[in-house]
Write a protein that holds these residues in place. Structure first.
Motif, PDB file in Angstrom:
ATOM      1  N   ILE A  80       0.852  -1.187   0.000  1.00  0.00           N
ATOM      2  CA  ILE A  80       0.000   0.000   0.000  1.00  0.00           C
ATOM      3  C   ILE A  80       0.885   1.233   0.000  1.00  0.00           C
ATOM      4  CG2 ILE A  80      -1.734   1.295   1.294  1.00  0.00           C
ATOM      5  CD1 ILE A  80      -2.714  -1.403   2.383  1.00  0.00           C
ATOM      6  N   GLN A  81       0.669   2.111  -0.952  1.00  0.00           N
ATOM      7  CA  GLN A  81       1.469   3.318  -1.079  1.00  0.00           C
ATOM      8  C   GLN A  81       0.694   4.581  -0.701  1.00  0.00           C
ATOM      9  OE1 GLN A  81       4.679   3.037  -1.695  1.00  0.00           O
ATOM     10  NE2 GLN A  81       4.514   0.846  -2.029  1.00  0.00           N
ATOM     11  N   ASN A  82      -0.639   4.498  -0.613  1.00  0.00           N
ATOM     12  CA  ASN A  82      -1.471   5.660  -0.324  1.00  0.00           C
ATOM     13  C   ASN A  82      -1.350   6.042   1.148  1.00  0.00           C
ATOM     14  OD1 ASN A  82      -4.123   6.841   0.701  1.00  0.00           O
ATOM     15  ND2 ASN A  82      -4.281   7.147  -1.515  1.00  0.00           N
ATOM     16  N   LYS A  83      -0.977   7.302   1.427  1.00  0.00           N
ATOM     17  CA  LYS A  83      -0.749   7.774   2.797  1.00  0.00           C
ATOM     18  C   LYS A  83      -2.001   7.618   3.672  1.00  0.00           C
ATOM     19  CE  LYS A  83       0.461  11.879   5.401  1.00  0.00           C
ATOM     20  NZ  LYS A  83       0.622  13.313   5.379  1.00  0.00           N
ATOM     21  N   ASP A  84      -3.179   7.978   3.157  1.00  0.00           N
ATOM     22  CA  ASP A  84      -4.414   7.880   3.940  1.00  0.00           C
ATOM     23  C   ASP A  84      -4.729   6.433   4.305  1.00  0.00           C
ATOM     24  OD1 ASP A  84      -4.806  10.629   3.888  1.00  0.00           O
ATOM     25  OD2 ASP A  84      -5.984  10.529   2.028  1.00  0.00           O
ATOM     26  N   VAL A  85      -4.537   5.521   3.370  1.00  0.00           N
ATOM     27  CA  VAL A  85      -4.804   4.104   3.638  1.00  0.00           C
ATOM     28  C   VAL A  85      -3.802   3.566   4.654  1.00  0.00           C
ATOM     29  CG1 VAL A  85      -4.940   1.792   2.633  1.00  0.00           C
ATOM     30  CG2 VAL A  85      -5.862   3.748   1.381  1.00  0.00           C
ATOM     31  N   LEU A  86      -2.533   3.942   4.513  1.00  0.00           N
ATOM     32  CA  LEU A  86      -1.515   3.510   5.481  1.00  0.00           C
ATOM     33  C   LEU A  86      -1.855   3.998   6.882  1.00  0.00           C
ATOM     34  CD1 LEU A  86       1.790   4.051   3.475  1.00  0.00           C
ATOM     35  CD2 LEU A  86       0.876   1.882   4.297  1.00  0.00           C
ATOM     36  N   GLU A  87      -2.302   5.237   7.009  1.00  0.00           N
ATOM     37  CA  GLU A  87      -2.679   5.780   8.314  1.00  0.00           C
ATOM     38  C   GLU A  87      -3.870   5.021   8.902  1.00  0.00           C
ATOM     39  OE1 GLU A  87      -3.254  10.003   7.955  1.00  0.00           O
ATOM     40  OE2 GLU A  87      -1.134  10.346   7.540  1.00  0.00           O
TER      41      GLU A  87
END
Length: 80
Positions: free
Chosen positions: A6-13
């Protein structure tokens, strides 16, 4: 089983938030961490007790629970 990076910042958070599950659209996904075996296509649950519980759940009776029932089990539901 192939890992998804996963590279998306919002998804990682969201994944790293400490919540036991995430919701995407109307689907909920239970989060748990796995370790990778030397064979890149096989994964192992990090906790043997967790693995035992998952196997029991897969082999047992699995009724569909309401959102409220899930929240109560996870300790998120407020008592009336």
């Amino acid at each position: 089983m192939k890992a998804i990076k996963i590279q998306n910042k919002d998804v990682l958070e969201a994944v790293n938030s400490g919540s036991p599950y995430i919701e995407i659209g109307n689907r909920k996904f239970l989060l748990f961490e796995v370790e990778q075996y030397p064979d890149t296509n096989v994964y192992e649950v990090t906790d043997t007790e967790e693995e035992k519980l998952l196997l029991e759940a897969l082999e047992g009776d699995n009724p569909i629970l309401s959102d409220l029932e899930i929240d109560k089990i996870l300790g998120f539901a407020r008592e009336a």
